[in-house]
Design a protein around this motif. Structure first.
Motif, mmCIF file in Angstrom:
data_model
loop_
_atom_site.group_PDB
_atom_site.id
_atom_site.type_symbol
_atom_site.label_atom_id
_atom_site.label_comp_id
_atom_site.label_asym_id
_atom_site.label_seq_id
_atom_site.Cartn_x
_atom_site.Cartn_y
_atom_site.Cartn_z
ATOM 1 N N TYR A 207 24.472 79.702 39.069
ATOM 2 C CA TYR A 207 23.798 80.477 38.031
ATOM 3 C C TYR A 207 22.730 81.350 38.677
ATOM 4 O O TYR A 207 21.976 80.883 39.539
ATOM 5 N N GLN B 298 20.342 83.857 34.469
ATOM 6 C CA GLN B 298 21.115 82.877 33.707
ATOM 7 C C GLN B 298 20.360 81.558 33.570
ATOM 8 O O GLN B 298 20.367 80.930 32.516
ATOM 9 N N ARG C 206 19.246 79.518 30.233
ATOM 10 C CA ARG C 206 19.613 78.115 30.045
ATOM 11 C C ARG C 206 18.384 77.257 29.744
ATOM 12 O O ARG C 206 18.401 76.407 28.855
ATOM 13 N N GLU C 207 17.319 77.471 30.517
ATOM 14 C CA GLU C 207 16.118 76.659 30.327
ATOM 15 C C GLU C 207 15.509 76.879 28.946
ATOM 16 O O GLU C 207 15.026 75.934 28.308
ATOM 17 N N GLU D 273 27.217 75.625 26.378
ATOM 18 C CA GLU D 273 27.832 76.679 27.193
ATOM 19 C C GLU D 273 28.184 77.892 26.337
ATOM 20 O O GLU D 273 27.970 79.036 26.750
ATOM 21 N N PHE E 154 24.951 79.650 25.508
ATOM 22 C CA PHE E 154 24.460 80.432 26.651
ATOM 23 C C PHE E 154 25.150 81.788 26.694
ATOM 24 O O PHE E 154 24.504 82.830 26.870
#
Length: 435
Positions: A65, A69, A73-74, A313, A316
């Motif tokens: 990632y 990205q 995600r975080e 996922e 994201f």
């Protein structure tokens, strides 16, 4: 060797020529002609056998990632985890292939934990701001009862369920053709199923089915409908009943679900006024699975459970696509302040100050140059989204102050060095002390 060196030089020059033509936006024909020459030279050059080739690959089942990205995600994980903890969740670690895993286990009064799971799902999806969504709800017992009164044999239950579950993607005619033509169901049985599974709505549909002369005579269906009516009462109290649809076509995961099942889908705007919104994909799901945990208990004790999973996922991907479409910048660090200098020969002072900030719990950076230009330091802050700059200059050192600059407003104030940590924490909303 000399011949190869000469060819390498020609390849280099031709490559520079191609890049130059592209920058000048030359005609496609000219660029294509020069690229062909470059490829011909490379073919003459051939592979360099003296160089060992290494192919770098990520391990199977994993992916890399980028910082952008990872930042997305975080943020998504933070929204999910904060919501779970707000509802009293305890954290456990699960294998990396698990979805973001919330479950309530134990003997509780009916539908209270189920309603909270749906509330959590709605809170998370609303907080992520990924678009309008709808949570479809059904009950395994209602499906069992419905198939029984329609005339589906036990041996065909699973396969007919899988056909019905496709109704969110294909028409009823296609589903019926599959059930009759491929799975051997009698047409009249399929028609009876169709009368039920094409219905969806709210608590009024639950009440309507409770009056259904056939369905209400089935014990399992009656239990499921009674619980759904109670569930909608709690969902109304939680203020999310407008996000929930009782959908008789929902038939997912029936190998282990024993009661309520639910699935959240994103909606796309209808093309014509008056049309119903169309689902564009599942992003969360869950349900009640009272028999699953007991399978792993040596004593076979029954542990009632209800839970939900978030399809991180897919979320994201949706968030990344939205940010790209809006051309929004994504902060890839959490740096609060850049320590900068206004003149040369102040590296030692920058190092001392950044160390003081680190020791005080401030997220700080400095450029790894002895004498960076102030403009370059300020531009770095703008590009990286760093909100504050602590500027050291000769006059500031004499006066015992640090010039604190807001990157967005460009306002500057002199702050006494001993007050700098407190001022940065105040501006960034960081707690002033750890209690």
């Amino acid at each position: 060797m000399a011949e190869r060196a000469a060819l390498e030089e020609l390849v280099k020059l031709q490559g520079e020529r191609v890049r130059g033509l592209k920058q000048q936006k030359a005609s496609a024909e000219l660029i294509e002609e020069e690229v062909a020459k470059l490829l011909k030279l490379k073919a003459q050059l051939g592979p360099d056998e003296s160089k060992q080739k290494f192919v770098l690959k990520t391990p199977k089942g994993t992916r890399d990632y980028s910082p952008r990205q990872m930042a997305v995600r975080e943020k998504v994980f933070d929204v999910i985890i904060r919501c779970f903890k707000r509802h009293g969740a305890e954290v456990i670690d699960t294998p990396v292939f698990e979805l973001k895993d919330f479950d309530i286990a134990g003997n509780f009064d009916p539908m209270i934990p189920d309603a909270e799971c749906l509330k959590i799902m709605c809170e998370i999806l609303s907080s992520l701001q990924i678009g309008d969504f709808l949570v479809k709800v059904n009950d395994r017992r209602i499906l069992d009862g419905m198939f029984a009164i329609c005339g589906v044999s036990d041996s065909k239950f699973r396969t007919i369920c899988s056909s019905v579950d496709k109704l969110d993607k294909v028409s009823w005619e296609e589903v019926k053709n599959e059930m009759v033509g491929e799975k051997g169901l009698a047409p009249e049985v399929a028609d009876r199923i169709g009368d039920y599974v094409q219905q969806h709505g709210g608590v009024s549909l639950v009440e309507q089915l409770l009056q259904d002369p056939k369905l209400s005579q089935n014990k399992q269906a009656l239990e499921g409908l009674g619980d759904l009516k109670l569930l909608f009462e709690y969902l109304t109290l939680f203020g999310i009943d407008d996000k929930i649809s009782f959908d008789l076509s929902l038939a997912r995961g029936l190998d282990y679900y024993t009661g309520v099942i639910y699935e959240a889908v994103l909606l796309q705007t209808p093309a014509q006024a008056g049309e119903e919104p169309l689902g564009v994909g599942s992003v969360a799901a869950g349900g009640r699975y009272d028999g699953l945990v007991g399978m792993f208990d040596p004593k076979g004790r029954k542990v009632p459970c209800v839970g939900l999973s978030i399809g991180v996922e897919r979320i994201f991907s949706i968030v990344e696509q939205r940010l790209e479409a809006l051309e929004e910048k994504v902060r890839t660090t959490e740096t609060q302040v850049l320590v900068a200098s206004a003149q040369k020969k102040l590296l030692e002072e920058r190092l001392k100050l950044v160390s003081e900030l680190w020791d005080a719990g401030i997220k700080a950076e400095l450029l790894y140059k002895k004498n960076p230009k102030l403009l370059n330091q300020l531009q770095y802050c703008e590009e990286a989204g760093i909100p504050l700059v602590a500027i050291i200059g000769e006059q500031e050192l004499k006066d015992g102050v640090i010039k604190l600059r807001s990157v967005t407003s460009r306002e500057e104030v002199d702050v006494r060095r001993e007050d700098l940590v407190e001022e940065i924490k105040r501006r960034t909303g960081q707690p002033l002390c750890i209690c």
